[in-house]
Enzyme design. Structure first.
Site: not given
Length: 399
Positions: A68-69, A108, A160, A162, A185, A363
């Protein structure tokens, strides 16, 4: 972005750009959504006549490990100065690196929708992040990977989601048999503990800071804590404690409300990754015990390295980065160790040779202007003037 494949003895004919960025003779391939890759791998195994089938008499297992990120340069295989990812680097060396792979969106929710449907935001209608107070989720008409595989695969989500946490948008209404993880998140609400990357005095009431607020202990105090919506600056909602779901059956176990399957609220950040690892091992153990059972589709969507930065204290000195950057390095190290342990478990249970493992990210790193850190993620060589800050390098992702 690293997009690694490892495992199965006879992988499908995937096309990719040369892993050597400096090569004068680049081999260019086609870009395929991950969902299409999985389905193309699955369909021949199902439809091929027995007498002409390959050495695999039944479909392979699939594991998607989603960070994530996570920046392109947040992996040593891509960026030499990154030292905290030896396990991912090892898989990259043994597998295939997709250096021309593109995610579906820069935040996300739309990116995860694209990953699971193979369709971009204009088609799914998912163009921004769902909030903790979203009543709905991704349109029910959108089919995702586990729904396509439902009759032949045992599908599980860890981490996660989302894409909508209320029925009928909850993952167990979308083809997953179980769900252990966060609905959104880990900074979209409040906690009762202090992640290593947070400051106790920081209150998430303006913009999008790195850290969540800390859950008040009484109702009167809670009324003064608000979740700020990026979509509408005039709308504020009382902040909720971020829940951890442990849903053990389809359609939220048949219960009237999916919230009845919440196991902890707020979640405890320091052992979250350990919970994810243990549940992944449980999937492998069940499959190894019963060879006649369905193959599995396992989607593990880590909280790392999205803010707030947190990790098991044993990773406190895993990174040698200076100052506050060390917190980010430690977070990377815990995520990498988790991936290493999950893959080792596949090997220990004799499943690795029949399993396709993909490692990717939703991402790039979060926009540095929106977090309370002096270094969040690395975009590697991809740096534009709009991304720079006085002391930091960041991407345009987040959420």
């Amino acid at each position: 972005l690293l997009f690694a494949l490892q495992g199965i003895e006879h992988p499908p004919p995937l096309y990719f750009e040369s892993t050597n960025r400096m090569s004068k003779k680049k081999r260019r391939g086609i870009s395929l959504p991950l969902s299409l890759i999985l389905l193309l791998t699955f369909i021949p195994c199902k439809s091929m006549p027995k007498e002409s089938s390959s050495s695999h008499e039944k479909p392979p297992n699939f594991v998607i490990l989603m960070l994530d990120d996570h920046g392109w340069g947040d992996v040593g295989a891509n960026w030499n100065s990154t030292r905290e990812t030896p396990h991912i680097d090892k898989l990259a060396k043994r597998g295939i690196r997709f250096t021309d792979f593109h995610v579906g969106f820069s935040v996300c929710t739309p990116s995860r929708a694209a990953l699971l449907t193979g369709r971009l935001a204009p088609r799914t209608g998912v163009g921004s992040n769902f909030s903790p107070f979203s009543k709905y989720g991704m349109a029910r008409e959108e089919m995702i990977i586990p729904q396509y595989l439902e009759d032949a695969y045992d599908s599980h989500l860890i981490g996660k989601w989302h894409l909508g946490h209320n029925a009928p948008y909850h993952p167990t209404y979308r083809g997953f048999n179980t769900f252990v993880g966060l609905p959104y998140s880990g900074d979209m609400g409040c906690l009762d503990s202090t992640p290593q990357g947070c400051k106790k005095t920081y209150n998430r009431s303006i913009s999008q800071p790195a850290c969540p607020a800390f859950c008040p202990k009484d109702a009167d105090a809670a009324a003064s804590y608000y979740y700020h919506s990026n979509d509408n600056d005039d709308v504020k909602s009382p902040m909720t404690a971020i829940p951890l779901y442990d849903t053990k059956g389809a359609n939220c176990e048949g219960l009237e409300s999916c919230s009845s399957t919440i196991s902890m609220q707020p979640f405890l950040p320091f052992n979250l990754t350990r919970k994810y690892i243990d549940h992944a091992k449980g999937v492998f153990q069940r499959r190894a015990k019963d060879a006649s059972s369905k193959p599995f589709f396992l989607y593990v969507a880590f909280a790392h390295p999205h803010t707030p930065l947190f990790y098991d204290p044993k990773f406190s000195n895993s990174s040698s980065r200076p100052g506050f950057k060390k917190r980010y390095g430690n977070t990377l190290a815990e995520a990498d160790a988790a991936i290493g342990e999950i893959y080792s478990s596949l090997e220990e249970h004799g499943l690795a040779k029949d399993t396709l493992v993909f490692i990717t990210s939703d991402n790039g790193p979060a926009n540095v202007g929106s977090v309370d850190c002096d270094d969040i993620g690395s975009v590697g060589p991809y740096l534009g003037s709009w991304q720079t800050r006085s002391k930091s390098r960041g991407g345009g992702g987040g959420g």
